[in-house]
Design a protein around this motif. Structure first.
Motif, PDB file in Angstrom:
ATOM      1  N   ALA A  89       0.803  -1.314   0.057  1.00 42.57           N
ATOM      2  CA  ALA A  89      -0.060  -0.040   0.000  1.00 42.57           C
ATOM      3  C   ALA A  89       0.885   1.212   0.005  1.00 42.57           C
ATOM      4  CB  ALA A  89      -0.984  -0.205   1.208  1.00 42.57           C
ATOM      5  N   GLU A  90       1.837   1.261   0.755  1.00 42.06           N
ATOM      6  CA  GLU A  90       2.892   2.605   0.780  1.00 42.06           C
ATOM      7  C   GLU A  90       3.620   2.702  -0.429  1.00 42.06           C
ATOM      8  OE1 GLU A  90       3.593   0.069   3.244  1.00 42.06           O
ATOM      9  OE2 GLU A  90       3.392   0.973   5.351  1.00 42.06           O
ATOM     10  N   ARG A  91       3.925   1.565  -1.013  1.00 43.36           N
ATOM     11  CA  ARG A  91       4.659   1.525  -2.416  1.00 43.36           C
ATOM     12  C   ARG A  91       3.740   2.159  -3.558  1.00 43.36           C
ATOM     13  NH1 ARG A  91       6.560  -3.511  -2.635  1.00 43.36           N
ATOM     14  NH2 ARG A  91       4.678  -4.300  -3.844  1.00 43.36           N
ATOM     15  N   ARG A  92       2.604   1.737  -3.362  1.00 44.91           N
ATOM     16  CA  ARG A  92       1.521   2.165  -4.319  1.00 44.91           C
ATOM     17  C   ARG A  92       1.137   3.522  -4.239  1.00 44.91           C
ATOM     18  NH1 ARG A  92      -1.047  -2.611  -4.336  1.00 44.91           N
ATOM     19  NH2 ARG A  92      -2.171  -1.912  -2.485  1.00 44.91           N
ATOM     20  N   GLN A  93       1.128   4.067  -3.094  1.00 42.72           N
ATOM     21  CA  GLN A  93       0.934   5.337  -2.666  1.00 42.72           C
ATOM     22  C   GLN A  93       1.912   6.253  -3.090  1.00 42.72           C
ATOM     23  OE1 GLN A  93       0.601   6.454   1.735  1.00 42.72           O
ATOM     24  NE2 GLN A  93      -0.554   7.903   0.958  1.00 42.72           N
ATOM     25  N   LEU A  94       3.191   5.843  -2.747  1.00 46.72           N
ATOM     26  CA  LEU A  94       4.401   6.625  -3.031  1.00 46.72           C
ATOM     27  C   LEU A  94       4.623   6.451  -4.671  1.00 46.72           C
ATOM     28  CD1 LEU A  94       6.636   8.122  -1.776  1.00 46.72           C
ATOM     29  CD2 LEU A  94       8.035   6.031  -1.659  1.00 46.72           C
ATOM     30  N   LEU A 111       6.182   7.275 -10.508  1.00 46.97           N
ATOM     31  CA  LEU A 111       7.055   6.246 -10.989  1.00 46.97           C
ATOM     32  C   LEU A 111       6.211   4.930 -10.749  1.00 46.97           C
ATOM     33  CD1 LEU A 111      10.068   7.581  -8.683  1.00 46.97           C
ATOM     34  CD2 LEU A 111       9.991   7.694 -11.350  1.00 46.97           C
ATOM     35  N   SER A 112       6.921   3.909 -11.426  1.00 49.32           N
ATOM     36  CA  SER A 112       6.098   2.663 -11.234  1.00 49.32           C
ATOM     37  C   SER A 112       6.468   2.107  -9.852  1.00 49.32           C
ATOM     38  CB  SER A 112       6.756   1.768 -12.418  1.00 49.32           C
ATOM     39  OG  SER A 112       7.929   1.706 -11.931  1.00 49.32           O
ATOM     40  N   GLU A 113       5.573   1.283  -9.361  1.00 50.68           N
ATOM     41  CA  GLU A 113       6.012   0.456  -8.422  1.00 50.68           C
ATOM     42  C   GLU A 113       7.360  -0.337  -8.315  1.00 50.68           C
ATOM     43  OE1 GLU A 113       2.819  -1.459  -6.218  1.00 50.68           O
ATOM     44  OE2 GLU A 113       1.213  -0.667  -7.523  1.00 50.68           O
ATOM     45  N   VAL A 114       7.629  -0.692  -9.494  1.00 48.65           N
ATOM     46  CA  VAL A 114       9.045  -1.630  -9.664  1.00 48.65           C
ATOM     47  C   VAL A 114      10.203  -0.723  -9.254  1.00 48.65           C
ATOM     48  CG1 VAL A 114      10.060  -2.891 -11.225  1.00 48.65           C
ATOM     49  CG2 VAL A 114       8.022  -3.222 -11.108  1.00 48.65           C
ATOM     50  N   GLN A 115       9.869   0.503  -9.928  1.00 45.05           N
ATOM     51  CA  GLN A 115      11.115   1.511  -9.566  1.00 45.05           C
ATOM     52  C   GLN A 115      11.221   1.952  -7.907  1.00 45.05           C
ATOM     53  OE1 GLN A 115       9.502   4.501 -12.631  1.00 45.05           O
ATOM     54  NE2 GLN A 115      11.257   4.393 -13.562  1.00 45.05           N
ATOM     55  N   ILE A 116      10.060   2.110  -7.345  1.00 40.31           N
ATOM     56  CA  ILE A 116      10.123   2.387  -6.042  1.00 40.31           C
ATOM     57  C   ILE A 116      10.813   1.209  -5.437  1.00 40.31           C
ATOM     58  CG2 ILE A 116       8.977   2.895  -3.853  1.00 40.31           C
ATOM     59  CD1 ILE A 116       8.716   5.264  -5.955  1.00 40.31           C
ATOM     60  N   LYS A 117      10.171  -0.106  -5.623  1.00 40.47           N
ATOM     61  CA  LYS A 117      10.736  -1.258  -4.994  1.00 40.47           C
ATOM     62  C   LYS A 117      12.116  -1.555  -5.001  1.00 40.47           C
ATOM     63  CE  LYS A 117      10.373  -5.766  -6.402  1.00 40.47           C
ATOM     64  NZ  LYS A 117       9.862  -7.036  -6.892  1.00 40.47           N
ATOM     65  N   THR A 118      12.739  -1.092  -6.354  1.00 44.41           N
ATOM     66  CA  THR A 118      14.179  -1.354  -6.686  1.00 44.41           C
ATOM     67  C   THR A 118      15.039  -0.476  -5.860  1.00 44.41           C
ATOM     68  OG1 THR A 118      13.436  -2.446  -8.847  1.00 44.41           O
ATOM     69  CG2 THR A 118      15.804  -1.767  -8.651  1.00 44.41           C
ATOM     70  N   TRP A 119      14.303   0.988  -5.886  1.00 44.57           N
ATOM     71  CA  TRP A 119      15.159   1.995  -5.465  1.00 44.57           C
ATOM     72  C   TRP A 119      15.659   1.454  -3.754  1.00 44.57           C
ATOM     73  CZ3 TRP A 119      14.956   5.107  -1.354  1.00 44.57           C
ATOM     74  CH2 TRP A 119      15.977   6.228  -1.282  1.00 44.57           C
ATOM     75  N   PHE A 120      14.231   1.007  -3.262  1.00 46.52           N
ATOM     76  CA  PHE A 120      14.359   0.712  -1.935  1.00 46.52           C
ATOM     77  C   PHE A 120      15.348  -0.299  -1.579  1.00 46.52           C
ATOM     78  CE2 PHE A 120      11.472   3.894  -0.891  1.00 46.52           C
ATOM     79  CZ  PHE A 120      11.229   3.955   0.650  1.00 46.52           C
ATOM     80  N   GLN A 121      15.228  -1.283  -2.243  1.00 49.35           N
ATOM     81  CA  GLN A 121      16.360  -2.745  -2.425  1.00 49.35           C
ATOM     82  C   GLN A 121      17.854  -2.087  -2.303  1.00 49.35           C
ATOM     83  OE1 GLN A 121      14.924  -4.948  -5.644  1.00 49.35           O
ATOM     84  NE2 GLN A 121      13.917  -6.228  -4.095  1.00 49.35           N
TER      85      GLN A 121
END
Length: 86
Positions: free
Chosen positions: A55-60, A66-76
Motif C-alpha cells: 500500500a505504501e509503495r503504491r501510494q508513493l 514512478l512505477s511501483e517496480v522503480q520504487i521497490k528497486t530503489w528501496f532494495q
C-alpha cells in the motif's frame, strides 16, 4: 562486438517505447534518472521506514509518478547501500 568503424555498437537498438516496456530482446530497461526532488522524497521515506508494504509503495509511486517496480528497486538498492556502509 566491434563494428570495424571505431563506433560503439548499440546493445539494444532504438530507445525504449515507454518506462514499463523492456527494450530489445534482452528485456533490460534503461537506467532511471531520478530527479533531485524524487531522491529527496525517497530518502525521507527511507529514513522513516526501510521496508515499504504494498500500500505504501503504491501510494508513493502514484505521488511521485514512478512505477511501483522503480520504487521497490530503489528501496532494495538503498538498503544494500546502507548495509555496505555499516
Amino acid at each position: 562486438r566491434p563494428s570495424g568503424t571505431g563506433q560503439p555498437v548499440p546493445e539494444e537498438g532504438p530507445e525504449c517505447p515507454g518506462p514499463e516496456e523492456p527494450c530489445g530482446r534482452g528485456g533490460r530497461r534503461l537506467r532511471t534518472a531520478f530527479s533531485a526532488e524524487q531522491i529527496s522524497t525517497l530518502e525521507s521515506s527511507f529514513q522513516r521506514q526501510q521496508y515499504l508494504g504494498a500500500a505504501e509503495r503504491r501510494q508513493l509511486a502514484g505521488r511521485m509518478r514512478l512505477s511501483e517496480v522503480q520504487i521497490k528497486t530503489w528501496f532494495q538498492n538503498r538498503r544494500m547501500k546502507l548495509k555496505r556502509q555499516l
